[in-house]
Enzyme design. Structure first.
Site, PDB file in Angstrom:
ATOM      1  N   SER A  23       0.829  -1.198   0.000  1.00  0.00           N
ATOM      2  CA  SER A  23       0.000   0.000   0.000  1.00  0.00           C
ATOM      3  C   SER A  23       0.863   1.247   0.000  1.00  0.00           C
ATOM      4  O   SER A  23       1.970   1.256   0.545  1.00  0.00           O
ATOM      5  CB  SER A  23      -0.860  -0.038   1.272  1.00  0.00           C
ATOM      6  OG  SER A  23      -1.437   1.219   1.495  1.00  0.00           O
ATOM      7  N   TYR A  68      -2.240  -1.429  10.816  1.00  0.00           N
ATOM      8  CA  TYR A  68      -2.484  -1.982   9.476  1.00  0.00           C
ATOM      9  C   TYR A  68      -1.332  -1.630   8.538  1.00  0.00           C
ATOM     10  O   TYR A  68      -0.743  -2.485   7.874  1.00  0.00           O
ATOM     11  CB  TYR A  68      -3.815  -1.461   8.906  1.00  0.00           C
ATOM     12  CG  TYR A  68      -3.906  -1.649   7.416  1.00  0.00           C
ATOM     13  CD1 TYR A  68      -4.080  -2.917   6.864  1.00  0.00           C
ATOM     14  CD2 TYR A  68      -3.779  -0.565   6.534  1.00  0.00           C
ATOM     15  CE1 TYR A  68      -4.121  -3.091   5.485  1.00  0.00           C
ATOM     16  CE2 TYR A  68      -3.821  -0.728   5.172  1.00  0.00           C
ATOM     17  CZ  TYR A  68      -3.991  -1.999   4.648  1.00  0.00           C
ATOM     18  OH  TYR A  68      -4.024  -2.188   3.288  1.00  0.00           O
ATOM     19  N   LYS A 114       1.996  -3.910   6.507  1.00  0.00           N
ATOM     20  CA  LYS A 114       2.465  -3.856   5.111  1.00  0.00           C
ATOM     21  C   LYS A 114       3.966  -3.599   5.081  1.00  0.00           C
ATOM     22  O   LYS A 114       4.706  -4.227   4.336  1.00  0.00           O
ATOM     23  CB  LYS A 114       1.716  -2.760   4.340  1.00  0.00           C
ATOM     24  CG  LYS A 114       0.220  -3.002   4.200  1.00  0.00           C
ATOM     25  CD  LYS A 114      -0.069  -4.221   3.341  1.00  0.00           C
ATOM     26  CE  LYS A 114      -1.529  -4.567   3.297  1.00  0.00           C
ATOM     27  NZ  LYS A 114      -1.807  -5.877   2.690  1.00  0.00           N
TER      28      LYS A 114
HETATM   29  P1  NAD Z   1     -10.989  -7.343   1.166  1.00  0.00           P
HETATM   30  O1  NAD Z   1     -11.188  -7.376   2.628  1.00  0.00           O
HETATM   31  O2  NAD Z   1     -12.156  -7.055   0.302  1.00  0.00           O
HETATM   32  O3  NAD Z   1     -10.331  -8.706   0.677  1.00  0.00           O
HETATM   33  C1  NAD Z   1      -9.467  -9.465   1.489  1.00  0.00           C
HETATM   34  C2  NAD Z   1      -9.979 -10.895   1.473  1.00  0.00           C
HETATM   35  O4  NAD Z   1      -9.108 -11.709   2.261  1.00  0.00           O
HETATM   36  C3  NAD Z   1     -11.383 -11.046   2.067  1.00  0.00           C
HETATM   37  O5  NAD Z   1     -12.176 -11.768   1.140  1.00  0.00           O
HETATM   38  C4  NAD Z   1     -11.172 -11.841   3.355  1.00  0.00           C
HETATM   39  O6  NAD Z   1     -12.259 -12.696   3.616  1.00  0.00           O
HETATM   40  C5  NAD Z   1      -9.906 -12.594   3.054  1.00  0.00           C
HETATM   41  N1  NAD Z   1      -9.044 -12.945   4.214  1.00  0.00           N
HETATM   42  C6  NAD Z   1      -8.665 -12.148   5.239  1.00  0.00           C
HETATM   43  N2  NAD Z   1      -7.840 -12.818   6.062  1.00  0.00           N
HETATM   44  C7  NAD Z   1      -7.715 -14.083   5.554  1.00  0.00           C
HETATM   45  C8  NAD Z   1      -6.996 -15.230   5.948  1.00  0.00           C
HETATM   46  N3  NAD Z   1      -6.248 -15.235   7.052  1.00  0.00           N
HETATM   47  N4  NAD Z   1      -7.075 -16.339   5.185  1.00  0.00           N
HETATM   48  C9  NAD Z   1      -7.848 -16.353   4.067  1.00  0.00           C
HETATM   49  N5  NAD Z   1      -8.543 -15.292   3.641  1.00  0.00           N
HETATM   50  C10 NAD Z   1      -8.472 -14.159   4.375  1.00  0.00           C
HETATM   51  O7  NAD Z   1      -9.809  -6.278   0.880  1.00  0.00           O
HETATM   52  P2  NAD Z   1      -9.319  -5.645  -0.493  1.00  0.00           P
HETATM   53  O8  NAD Z   1      -9.694  -4.217  -0.499  1.00  0.00           O
HETATM   54  O9  NAD Z   1      -9.715  -6.519  -1.614  1.00  0.00           O
HETATM   55  O10 NAD Z   1      -7.760  -5.700  -0.279  1.00  0.00           O
HETATM   56  C11 NAD Z   1      -6.972  -6.781  -0.724  1.00  0.00           C
HETATM   57  C12 NAD Z   1      -5.547  -6.585  -0.267  1.00  0.00           C
HETATM   58  O11 NAD Z   1      -5.062  -5.336  -0.777  1.00  0.00           O
HETATM   59  C13 NAD Z   1      -5.405  -6.492   1.243  1.00  0.00           C
HETATM   60  O12 NAD Z   1      -4.207  -7.141   1.616  1.00  0.00           O
HETATM   61  C14 NAD Z   1      -5.302  -5.014   1.509  1.00  0.00           C
HETATM   62  O13 NAD Z   1      -4.596  -4.743   2.668  1.00  0.00           O
HETATM   63  C15 NAD Z   1      -4.552  -4.546   0.271  1.00  0.00           C
HETATM   64  N6  NAD Z   1      -4.781  -3.126  -0.028  1.00  0.00           N
HETATM   65  C16 NAD Z   1      -6.063  -2.655  -0.141  1.00  0.00           C
HETATM   66  C17 NAD Z   1      -6.285  -1.300  -0.389  1.00  0.00           C
HETATM   67  C18 NAD Z   1      -7.678  -0.766  -0.483  1.00  0.00           C
HETATM   68  O14 NAD Z   1      -7.841   0.468  -0.393  1.00  0.00           O
HETATM   69  N7  NAD Z   1      -8.703  -1.574  -0.690  1.00  0.00           N
HETATM   70  C19 NAD Z   1      -5.194  -0.435  -0.530  1.00  0.00           C
HETATM   71  C20 NAD Z   1      -3.903  -0.941  -0.427  1.00  0.00           C
HETATM   72  C21 NAD Z   1      -3.713  -2.311  -0.170  1.00  0.00           C
HETATM   73  N1  UFG Z   2     -12.585  11.005   3.567  1.00  0.00           N
HETATM   74  C1  UFG Z   2     -13.588  11.894   3.920  1.00  0.00           C
HETATM   75  N2  UFG Z   2     -14.755  11.381   4.393  1.00  0.00           N
HETATM   76  C2  UFG Z   2     -14.975  10.034   4.519  1.00  0.00           C
HETATM   77  C3  UFG Z   2     -13.942   9.147   4.158  1.00  0.00           C
HETATM   78  C4  UFG Z   2     -12.754   9.672   3.697  1.00  0.00           C
HETATM   79  O1  UFG Z   2     -13.422  13.107   3.828  1.00  0.00           O
HETATM   80  O2  UFG Z   2     -16.057   9.637   4.977  1.00  0.00           O
HETATM   81  C5  UFG Z   2     -11.329  11.561   3.038  1.00  0.00           C
HETATM   82  C6  UFG Z   2     -10.127  11.209   3.897  1.00  0.00           C
HETATM   83  O3  UFG Z   2      -9.972  12.145   4.923  1.00  0.00           O
HETATM   84  C7  UFG Z   2      -9.017  11.245   2.867  1.00  0.00           C
HETATM   85  C8  UFG Z   2      -9.700  10.781   1.576  1.00  0.00           C
HETATM   86  O4  UFG Z   2     -11.086  10.971   1.781  1.00  0.00           O
HETATM   87  O5  UFG Z   2      -8.599  12.573   2.689  1.00  0.00           O
HETATM   88  C9  UFG Z   2      -9.445   9.315   1.236  1.00  0.00           C
HETATM   89  O6  UFG Z   2      -9.758   8.528   2.385  1.00  0.00           O
HETATM   90  P1  UFG Z   2      -9.880   6.937   2.294  1.00  0.00           P
HETATM   91  O7  UFG Z   2     -10.205   6.454   3.677  1.00  0.00           O
HETATM   92  O8  UFG Z   2     -10.802   6.551   1.208  1.00  0.00           O
HETATM   93  O9  UFG Z   2      -8.423   6.484   1.843  1.00  0.00           O
HETATM   94  P2  UFG Z   2      -7.013   6.672   2.564  1.00  0.00           P
HETATM   95  O10 UFG Z   2      -6.137   7.419   1.611  1.00  0.00           O
HETATM   96  O11 UFG Z   2      -7.148   7.215   3.913  1.00  0.00           O
HETATM   97  O12 UFG Z   2      -6.521   5.172   2.737  1.00  0.00           O
HETATM   98  C10 UFG Z   2      -6.709   4.169   1.757  1.00  0.00           C
HETATM   99  C11 UFG Z   2      -6.919   2.823   2.418  1.00  0.00           C
HETATM  100  C12 UFG Z   2      -5.677   2.399   3.115  1.00  0.00           C
HETATM  101  C13 UFG Z   2      -4.524   2.437   2.205  1.00  0.00           C
HETATM  102  C14 UFG Z   2      -4.400   3.798   1.573  1.00  0.00           C
HETATM  103  C15 UFG Z   2      -3.295   3.846   0.568  1.00  0.00           C
HETATM  104  O13 UFG Z   2      -7.966   2.899   3.361  1.00  0.00           O
HETATM  105  O14 UFG Z   2      -5.849   1.079   3.536  1.00  0.00           O
HETATM  106  O15 UFG Z   2      -5.620   4.129   0.910  1.00  0.00           O
HETATM  107  O16 UFG Z   2      -3.397   2.767  -0.300  1.00  0.00           O
HETATM  108  F1  UFG Z   2      -3.394   2.154   2.876  1.00  0.00           F
END
Ligand code: NAD
Ligand code: UFG
Length: 340
Positions: free
Chosen positions: A125, A150, A154
């Site tokens: 991330s 969290y 990473k």
């Molecule tokens: P998500 O929660 O939708 O998907 C993760 C999946 O992993 C879920 O289906 C959950 O059931 C499964 N899971 C969790 N722990 C497990 C375990 N121990 N064994 C088997 N399955 C397990 O999340 P996402 O948004 O699809 O994110 C996927 C990956 O990308 C995550 O590692 C997350 O940290 C990373 N990531 C997400 C974002 C974001 O903004 N969505 C940003 C940066 C990184």
């Molecule tokens: N925000 C609002 N109102 C809300 C939600 C978010 O104003 O209800 C704002 C936040 O303050 C921020 C922006 O929208 O300025 C984006 O916020 P998000 O929570 O959507 O995303 P972040 O950048 O905080 O974080 C996300 C994921 C993290 C990941 C990161 C970088 O939640 O897991 O992107 O990949 F690490």
């Protein structure tokens, strides 16, 4: 064709990646413990692609679950999406996050090694850059300064992967640092389905649009940015999914450990995103200005040159496409994957 094990493959990013892989004729095996996703995702994947991936309900922390999969399938590459990802929850439950994400990754890597599988792609991330000294960031920027457990999982897993690649040259590892994935599959059949009150901007906005929330709270309009709200690099989840295909191809070159930022290179403010959703909606979306949220950084967006040059990755969707597809998903599935 290659066999790809997708951990967390029924989750938000995993499911979109599975669709991309199936469309390109990769064979896909999924392991997911369904802690944050639903079985119905598999029906949707099948509806979109005409193929149903092999699914194992299991946990990456469970060696028996993993060894069964490696015995029954000749896996070429593992993409590890499985993990817990809620920032606020991680502050309240750090041990659960360290155990699930870090221990889970270690067990997965150990079981891969036992079964002679050495290609690994990791969902990292942009959060590993902490509060970057300047933007856009590139892959050489220092990591650290994460503001929650969290993000720290990473950072630690990245470090473990670098040590592993150093110690065991057979491993080929691609670390993908995602910026802000939003949007949904253009079919409206798959999208983001958070539990409870959404923490993230895009799903919160779509829940306001569908009438489940009263208004968007914008967390601070006094940041040092043109409109006072924070800037992020939003990337369409389908573009992000394609980035994993680029990574799989890169691993064929036996690169050791490689790192790529995946974003569009374009910074958008909270208001930019709100306006893109208003365009998709055709009317204003109610909002209020609220207090800043702890841990938010002012601006984070990426340089795209490295991913473009080395793996041929280039995002093709803009924030209007992301808003249109996210809204299409939410409108068609107001309760996410729940049965109506
Ligand atoms: P998500 O929660 O939708 O998907 C993760 C999946 O992993 C879920 O289906 C959950 O059931 C499964 N899971 C969790 N722990 C497990 C375990 N121990 N064994 C088997 N399955 C397990 O999340 P996402 O948004 O699809 O994110 C996927 C990956 O990308 C995550 O590692 C997350 O940290 C990373 N990531 C997400 C974002 C974001 O903004 N969505 C940003 C940066 C990184
Ligand atoms: N925000 C609002 N109102 C809300 C939600 C978010 O104003 O209800 C704002 C936040 O303050 C921020 C922006 O929208 O300025 C984006 O916020 P998000 O929570 O959507 O995303 P972040 O950048 O905080 O974080 C996300 C994921 C993290 C990941 C990161 C970088 O939640 O897991 O992107 O990949 F690490």
């Amino acid at each position: 064709m290659k066999n790809i094990l997708v951990t967390g493959g029924t989750g938000y990013i995993g499911s979109h990646t599975v669709v991309e892989l199936l469309n390109l004729d990769y064979n896909v095996v999924i392991i997911d413990n369904l802690s944050n996703s639903k079985m119905m995702v598999l029906d949707r994947i099948e509806k979109i692609t005409g193929k149903r991936p092999k699914f194992y309900k299991g946990d990456i922390r469970n060696r028996e679950d993993l060894s069964k999969i490696f015995k029954e399938n000749q896996i070429d590459c593992v993409i590890n999406f499985a993990g817990l990802k809620a920032v606020g929850e991680s502050v309240r439950m750090p041990l659960e996050y360290y155990e699930n994400n870090i221990y889970g990754a270690v067990v997965l890597l150990e079981e891969m090694k036992k079964n002679n599988v050495f290609n690994f792609i990791f969902s990292s991330s942009a959060t590993v850059y902490g509060d970057p000294a300047s933007v856009p960031v590139d892959e050489t920027f220092p990591t650290g300064g994460t503001t929650n457990p969290y993000g720290t999982t990473k950072l630690f897993i990245e470090r473990i992967l670098m040590d592993l690649a150093h110690a065991e040259p057979k491993f080929n590892i691609c670390i993908l640092r995602y910026f802000n994935p939003i949007g949904a599959h253009p079919s409206g059949l798959m999208g983001e389905d958070p539990n409870g009150i959404p923490n993230n901007l895009a799903p919160y906005i779509t829940q306001v649009m569908v009438g489940k929330r009263e208004k968007l709270n914008i967390f601070g309009n006094d940041y040092d940015t043109p409109d006072g709200t924070c800037i992020r690099d939003y990337i369409h989840v389908c573009d992000l999914a394609y980035g994993h295909v680029c990574a799989i191809k890169k691993l064929d070159e036996n690169p050791g450990v490689v790192i790529y930022n995946l974003g569009t290179g374009k910074g958008s403010s909270v208001f930019d995103i709100l306006h893109a959703f208003e365009k998709a909606y055709g009317k204003p979306i109610p909002y209020a200005i609220a207090e800043r949220r702890a841990g938010d950084v002012t601006a984070n967006y990426t340089k795209v040159e490295k991913a473009e040059k080395e793996i041929g990755f280039k995002a093709k969707y803009d924030i209007n496409d992301m808003a249109r597809d996210a809204w299409n998903w939410q409108k068609n599935n107001p309760n996410g994957y729940e049965e109506k």
